[in-house]
Design a protein around this motif. Structure first.
Motif, PDB file in Angstrom:
ATOM      1  N   THR A   1      -2.104   5.191  -3.219  1.00  0.00           N
ATOM      2  CA  THR A   1      -3.684   5.293  -2.397  1.00  0.00           C
ATOM      3  C   THR A   1      -4.459   4.106  -2.531  1.00  0.00           C
ATOM      4  N   GLU A   2      -4.034   2.858  -2.922  1.00  0.00           N
ATOM      5  CA  GLU A   2      -4.734   1.881  -3.146  1.00  0.00           C
ATOM      6  C   GLU A   2      -3.727   0.469  -2.936  1.00  0.00           C
TER       7      GLU A   2
ATOM      8  N   HIS B   1       0.845  -1.293  -0.028  1.00  0.00           N
ATOM      9  CA  HIS B   1      -0.172  -0.092   0.137  1.00  0.00           C
ATOM     10  C   HIS B   1       0.793   1.261   0.011  1.00  0.00           C
TER      11      HIS B   1
END
Length: 277
Positions: free
Chosen positions: A257-258, A254
């Protein structure tokens, strides 16, 4: 005269055949002698014989030699208390949120496992594991120019394949399945932890703010982010204590942003030590 020549030829041919038979006979005898000698030496190295003769009976007693060096290798019993693994690692990765291409990382892995004692089904084949990995590689980035000082070779711009490396620390569990014998063993594992990524290693003599350099290349900034690995390992036993391991993983990271998924695989050597009481 013709009969004599024919007879001589037959005698010569017969002599050749006899010579060949004698040659192969000697060769076969030599091979059998070597085999018998080796067998006798092996037997004599593992045991000694004493013969007692009486007027009516003859008795032969075989006594094993305590310091014999010839023995079968000990088979794995999987009752070890600790396990250490070291190997080479390969992993693919994406060094920026918007970079269109992935990169390949190569490095090393060290894993230590403590196998829980007890006969309970839940603890008998469960091991607590600590894992460290270091991986490095070069990555493609966005085209950029003119953001570093010109050097003596006249170069400008950041290397379009800058170096990136990760230091990863994880902890978790290993599960040793019932699919194991003296030849191989199948394990499953799950680890979680953090990875520190260094993405600015190739930035030198910048003439623009560091934030602009990251934006121009598309790289992440240096950061520490959550990471996890789920996979299996297959151990090919060489002896009771040594094995060769191949271990593929699915990596979850991570940095952006994902959460993204990547593939990793390592291969190396396992050493089993200690024994459960």
């Amino acid at each position: 005269m013709l009969r004599l020549k024919t007879s001589d030829a037959r005698k010569l041919t017969g002599a050749r055949r006899t010579g060949r038979r004698a040659y192969f006979g000697v060769l076969a005898t030599g091979v059998m002698g070597l085999l018998m000698t080796g067998a006798m030496q092996a037997q004599s190295s593992t045991s000694s014989s004493t013969t007692q003769t009486s007027p009516t009976t003859t008795t032969t007693t075989t006594v094993p030699i305590a310091n014999s060096k010839i023995a079968l290798a000990a088979l794995p019993t999987y009752d070890n208390k600790y396990e250490i693994y070291g190997g080479l690692n390969f992993m693919n990765f994406q060094a920026g949120q918007s970079l269109p291409k992935r990169m390949n990382l190569g490095g090393g892995e060290v894993l230590g496992t403590y196998w829980l004692p007890g006969d309970h089904w839940f603890t008998r084949d469960i091991g607590l594991a600590a894992n460290y990995r270091i991986d490095a590689g070069t990555t493609p980035v966005f085209a950029n120019a003119g953001i570093t000082q010109p050097n003596s070779t006249g170069g400008t711009g950041i290397n379009n394949r800058p170096l990136v490396y990760l230091n990863t620390f994880m902890g978790g569990v290993q599960y040793r399945t019932r699919y194991k014998n003296q030849y191989a063993a199948l394990n499953f594992h799950a680890y979680g932890g953090a990875s520190h990524g260094t993405f600015n290693y190739s930035f030198r003599n910048l003439v623009v703010p560091i934030a602009q350099a990251y934006a121009s290349t598309g790289l992440y900034s240096n950061r520490t982010s959550p990471i996890a690995a789920v996979g299996a390992s297959l151990d090919f036993n060489r002896s009771k204590n040594w094995a060769i391991r191949v271990s593929p993983d699915l990596i979850f990271e991570h940095f952006g942003t994902e959460t993204r998924e990547f593939f990793s695989i390592s291969a190396g050597v396992v050493y089993r030590i200690g024994k459960e009481k």
